[in-house]
Design a protein around this motif. Structure first.
Motif, short mmCIF file in Angstrom:
data_model
loop_
_atom_site.label_atom_id
_atom_site.label_comp_id
_atom_site.label_asym_id
_atom_site.label_seq_id
_atom_site.Cartn_x
_atom_site.Cartn_y
_atom_site.Cartn_z
N GLU A 129 0.84 -1.20 0.00
CA GLU A 129 0.00 0.00 0.00
C GLU A 129 0.87 1.24 0.00
N ARG A 157 -1.75 5.02 3.57
CA ARG A 157 -2.66 3.92 3.89
C ARG A 157 -2.04 2.99 4.94
N GLU A 210 -2.51 4.54 8.29
CA GLU A 210 -3.91 4.36 8.69
C GLU A 210 -4.16 2.95 9.20
N SER A 228 -0.72 9.77 -2.44
CA SER A 228 -0.71 9.12 -1.12
C SER A 228 0.59 8.38 -0.87
#
Length: 305
Positions: free
Chosen positions: A127, A131, A134, A197
């Motif tokens: 990822e 992410r 998270e 991201s």
């Protein structure tokens, strides 16, 4: 209220579907619906809302979902600890890792670890850095490996490895013979980059913002393999640490040119955990091995250029 009621709710919250939760738990959908209705009646509030796009959690449902997610993860850890007391080295390690490392030293580290602890299994997810952070916060991951780490609440960095970010070019590209490149020169070419991201993209965007540059981004993707593949075609260039392109550099499909700016020279990958959560026996043992791997890589400072 029995434990199964909360387990049913937790599966529905995770899958956002009563039918998928029923398939996972090998029970009838009606059994899950009935237990959730009992739970809602007991709590005096709705937990789920059915919409055209599926099931959504209400505000109360979101509160309960956080509780059940942590509860069942803690139960897994307790069960593993009890098995360890019996001398059974069983368990699972959940690792979330940036794509550039998933094909390099992580497979070797897992293979070496398996020689000593053959019963411990791994779930590995690739990822973006955001992410992964998270997932650590949500207790979905035991260990995270991120790129370009920055201060994140509750996340602790336990090991770091620094390796310069390079400009990746086809051997026939005009830049292939250069000893180094400026960021302005890189922005003069079409480039393939990861999406925002990703820590690598964040590093790049911060640098071009400071220098007020406007790169020609032909491809923006959540797959680093595609950025390298685009560079191999010669149509674009890409950026990556040499570690992430070790195979392509070894077989001559790419060349890595150093980038002059300091932030690219000092780019860092980091092993992270959640500061306030105790790791399972399996995860803690693997973390020790992973930290040693990072420390060895830092000492060796092996770079392919």
């Amino acid at each position: 209220m029995n434990l199964n009621t909360y387990r049913y709710f937790n599966e529905v919250a995770e899958t956002r579907s009563i039918r998928r939760a029923a398939d996972r738990l090998h029970v009838a959908p009606s059994a899950i619906s009935r237990q959730i209705a009992i739970l809602e009646q007991s709590l005096g509030t709705l937990l789920l809302e059915r919409t055209n796009t599926g099931i959504q959690l209400t505000s109360a449902g979101l509160v309960l979902e956080r509780f059940t997610r942590h509860m069942f993860r803690d139960m897994e850890r307790v069960q593993e600890s009890i098995r360890n007391l019996k001398g059974l080295r069983l368990g699972e390690v959940k690792i979330w890792v940036i794509e550039g490392l998933i094909l390099d030293f992580l497979p070797r580290t897992i293979a070496d670890f398996n020689e000593q602890f053959p019963a411990i299994k791994f779930s590995v997810y690739s990822e973006s850095s955001d992410r992964i952070a998270e997932a650590l916060s949500r207790d979905e991951a035991d260990i995270g490996i991120v790129y370009n780490p920055r201060g994140r609440p509750g996340i602790e960095i336990v090991a770091q490895y620094s390796e310069p970010v390079m400009c990746m070019v086809n051997p026939t590209h005009d830049f292939a013979g250069r000893e180094s490149l400026s960021l302005a020169e890189i922005c003069s070419q079409q480039i393939a980059l990861p999406i925002t991201s990703f820590g690598l993209r964040q590093l790049f965007d911060q640098a071009i913002t400071r220098q007020k540059l406007n790169p020609d981004v032909l491809v923006s993707t959540n797959n680093l393999e595609l950025t390298k593949a685009m560079a191999i075609t010669g149509k674009t260039i890409a950026i990556a640490p040499a570690m992430a392109a070790r195979k392509e550099l070894s077989d001559g499909r790419l060349r890595a040119i150093p980038i002059q700016e300091g932030e690219f020279v000092d780019a860092t990958s980091a092993v992270c955990v959640h500061r306030d959560r105790q790791l399972s026996y399996a995860a803690n043992e693997f973390l020790k091995r992973l930290v040693k791997t990072f420390q060895a890589a830092t000492k060796a400072s092996t770079r392919l250029t």
